[in-house]
Scaffold this motif. Structure first.
Motif, short mmCIF file in Angstrom:
data_model
loop_
_atom_site.label_atom_id
_atom_site.label_comp_id
_atom_site.label_asym_id
_atom_site.label_seq_id
_atom_site.Cartn_x
_atom_site.Cartn_y
_atom_site.Cartn_z
N THR A 80 27.41 -15.95 22.17
CA THR A 80 27.44 -14.76 23.03
C THR A 80 26.41 -13.75 22.56
O THR A 80 26.19 -13.56 21.36
CB THR A 80 28.83 -14.08 23.01
OG1 THR A 80 29.10 -13.60 21.70
CG2 THR A 80 29.92 -15.04 23.43
N ARG A 81 25.78 -13.10 23.51
CA ARG A 81 24.85 -12.00 23.24
C ARG A 81 25.21 -10.87 24.19
O ARG A 81 24.80 -10.88 25.35
CB ARG A 81 23.40 -12.44 23.46
CG ARG A 81 22.89 -13.45 22.43
CD ARG A 81 22.77 -12.83 21.04
NE ARG A 81 22.19 -13.76 20.08
CZ ARG A 81 22.89 -14.57 19.30
NH1 ARG A 81 24.23 -14.57 19.37
NH2 ARG A 81 22.30 -15.37 18.44
N PHE A 82 26.03 -9.93 23.71
CA PHE A 82 26.49 -8.82 24.54
C PHE A 82 27.13 -9.32 25.83
O PHE A 82 26.87 -8.80 26.92
CB PHE A 82 25.33 -7.86 24.83
CG PHE A 82 24.72 -7.27 23.60
CD1 PHE A 82 25.37 -6.28 22.87
CD2 PHE A 82 23.49 -7.71 23.15
CE1 PHE A 82 24.81 -5.75 21.73
CE2 PHE A 82 22.91 -7.18 22.01
CZ PHE A 82 23.58 -6.20 21.29
N GLY A 83 27.97 -10.35 25.71
CA GLY A 83 28.68 -10.89 26.86
C GLY A 83 27.84 -11.75 27.77
O GLY A 83 28.23 -12.01 28.91
N ASN A 84 26.70 -12.21 27.27
CA ASN A 84 25.81 -13.02 28.07
C ASN A 84 25.25 -14.14 27.21
O ASN A 84 25.43 -14.15 25.99
CB ASN A 84 24.66 -12.15 28.61
CG ASN A 84 24.11 -12.66 29.93
OD1 ASN A 84 24.06 -13.86 30.17
ND2 ASN A 84 23.69 -11.73 30.77
N MET A 85 24.57 -15.11 27.83
CA MET A 85 23.95 -16.18 27.06
C MET A 85 22.76 -15.66 26.27
O MET A 85 22.19 -14.61 26.59
CB MET A 85 23.53 -17.32 28.00
CG MET A 85 22.27 -17.06 28.79
SD MET A 85 21.82 -18.45 29.85
CE MET A 85 22.79 -18.09 31.32
N ALA A 86 22.38 -16.37 25.22
CA ALA A 86 21.25 -15.98 24.39
C ALA A 86 19.93 -16.14 25.15
O ALA A 86 19.79 -17.02 26.01
CB ALA A 86 21.23 -16.83 23.13
N ALA A 87 18.97 -15.29 24.80
CA ALA A 87 17.68 -15.26 25.49
C ALA A 87 16.95 -16.61 25.52
O ALA A 87 16.36 -16.96 26.55
CB ALA A 87 16.79 -14.18 24.88
N PRO A 88 16.94 -17.40 24.42
CA PRO A 88 16.22 -18.66 24.48
C PRO A 88 16.72 -19.61 25.57
O PRO A 88 15.94 -20.30 26.23
CB PRO A 88 16.43 -19.26 23.08
CG PRO A 88 16.61 -18.07 22.21
CD PRO A 88 17.42 -17.11 23.05
N LEU A 89 18.04 -19.64 25.76
CA LEU A 89 18.60 -20.51 26.79
C LEU A 89 18.28 -19.97 28.18
O LEU A 89 17.92 -20.72 29.09
CB LEU A 89 20.11 -20.67 26.60
CG LEU A 89 20.76 -21.82 27.35
CD1 LEU A 89 20.16 -23.16 26.92
CD2 LEU A 89 22.26 -21.83 27.10
N LYS A 90 18.38 -18.66 28.34
CA LYS A 90 18.05 -18.03 29.63
C LYS A 90 16.58 -18.25 29.97
O LYS A 90 16.22 -18.54 31.12
CB LYS A 90 18.36 -16.53 29.55
CG LYS A 90 18.05 -15.73 30.82
CD LYS A 90 18.98 -16.10 31.95
CE LYS A 90 18.99 -15.08 33.07
NZ LYS A 90 17.68 -14.84 33.70
N PHE A 91 15.71 -18.14 28.95
CA PHE A 91 14.28 -18.38 29.15
C PHE A 91 14.03 -19.79 29.66
O PHE A 91 13.24 -20.01 30.58
CB PHE A 91 13.54 -18.14 27.83
CG PHE A 91 12.05 -18.25 27.92
CD1 PHE A 91 11.27 -17.20 28.38
CD2 PHE A 91 11.41 -19.42 27.52
CE1 PHE A 91 9.90 -17.30 28.46
CE2 PHE A 91 10.03 -19.53 27.60
CZ PHE A 91 9.27 -18.47 28.07
N PHE A 92 14.73 -20.77 29.07
CA PHE A 92 14.57 -22.15 29.52
C PHE A 92 15.04 -22.32 30.96
O PHE A 92 14.35 -22.92 31.80
CB PHE A 92 15.35 -23.10 28.60
CG PHE A 92 15.29 -24.54 29.04
CD1 PHE A 92 14.24 -25.35 28.65
CD2 PHE A 92 16.28 -25.08 29.86
CE1 PHE A 92 14.17 -26.68 29.08
CE2 PHE A 92 16.21 -26.39 30.29
CZ PHE A 92 15.16 -27.20 29.88
N LEU A 93 16.22 -21.78 31.26
CA LEU A 93 16.77 -21.93 32.61
C LEU A 93 15.90 -21.24 33.66
O LEU A 93 15.78 -21.72 34.79
CB LEU A 93 18.20 -21.38 32.67
CG LEU A 93 19.24 -22.18 31.88
CD1 LEU A 93 20.57 -21.45 31.89
CD2 LEU A 93 19.39 -23.59 32.44
#
Length: 202
Positions: A80-93
Motif C-alpha cells: 500500500t502507498r497511501f491507500g493506493n498501489m505503488a508507483a512502479p506497478l502503476k507506471f507499468f499498467l
C-alpha cells in the motif's frame, strides 16, 4: 501448444509482497495443467531510465508486454502507498494501452493482493484501486469467497477483495498461517477460473 499460465505480477520493496506472490504460485500450481509465472516491475523515480536492464539483480524477472498479453489469468500485487498501489506497478499498467486497444485481456480472470505496515493501513482501498485498471481491460475480477475459513478466522491480513498481509511497523511480521492459506486459495481460484474459461472457449 504452450502450457497456460497465471501471471503473478507484483512490486515488492521489502519482500513481503514477494512472499505473498510465492504463496499465490503454490496455489496456482495445485490446478492441473496450469503454470505460475512470477514477474516484477522495476523501480521508478523522477529520473527513471527507460533503458533499464531486462533482468533485475535478484528475484523474478521484469514483466514484458507479452507476459501479460498471453496469460490465462492475472494476480496483481503491491504494497500500500497511501491507500493506493505503488508507483512502479502503476507506471507499468499505464503503459498497457496497446493491450487495451486490442482487447487482449478481455474475459481473463484477475485478482489482487497487498501488504501494509500498519494493521489494515489502506489495504482495502489499495485492492480496489488495483482492480480498476483490470476492469478497464475487460478482465473478470474475482476476490476470495467467505467459504474460505481463513477469511473468517484471520487476525491480521485477509479481505474478500483479495489477500493481504500485515507486515508490522518494523516489517518483521511473517505471513501468518491464515494469510498464507488465503494467498494459496486465491491463486488456486484464479487458476481454476482461468482453466475453466480457456476450456469453454476451445
Amino acid at each position: 501448444m504452450a502450457q497456460p499460465y497465471v501471471l503473478v505480477l507484483y512490486y515488492s520493496r521489502h519482500g513481503k509482497t514477494e512472499r505473498m506472490a510465492q504463496q499465490m504460485a503454490r496455489g496456482i500450481e495445485k490446478v492441473s495443467g496450469m503454470e505460475a509465472r512470477l514477474r516484477t516491475v522495476p523501480e521508478v523515480s523522477a529520473n527513471t531510465d527507460a533503458s533499464l536492464p531486462a533482468v533485475p539483480d535478484s528475484g523474478a524477472v521484469y514483466c514484458s508486454a507479452d507476459d501479460l498479453k498471453h496469460c490465462a489469468g492475472l494476480l496483481l500485487g503491491s504494497p500500500t502507498r497511501f491507500g493506493n498501489m505503488a508507483a512502479p506497478l502503476k507506471f507499468f499498467l499505464d503503459g498497457t494501452s496497446p493491450l487495451w486497444l486490442t482487447g487482449a485481456l478481455i474475459n481473463k480472470p484477475a485478482g489482487v493482493f497487498t501488504s501494509s505496515s500498519s494493521l489494515h493501513g489502506g489495504q482495502e482501498s489499495t485492492l480496489l484501486s488495483m482492480a480498476l485498471p483490470l476492469l478497464h481491460h475487460g478482465m473478470v475480477f474475482a476476490g476470495i469467497p467467505y467459504s474460505e475459513a481463513a477469511l473468517l478466522n484471520t487476525q491480521s491480513g485477509g479481505t474478500p477483495y483479495g489477500a493481504s498481509h500485515w507486515a508490522g511497523a518494523d516489517n518483521n511480521n511473517d505471513l501468518s498461517t491464515a494469510e498464507s492459506q488465503l494467498c494459496q486459495a486465491q491463486g488456486q481460484r484464479i487458476a481454476s477460473l482461468a482453466k475453466a474459461l480457456a476450456e469453454a472457449t476451445v
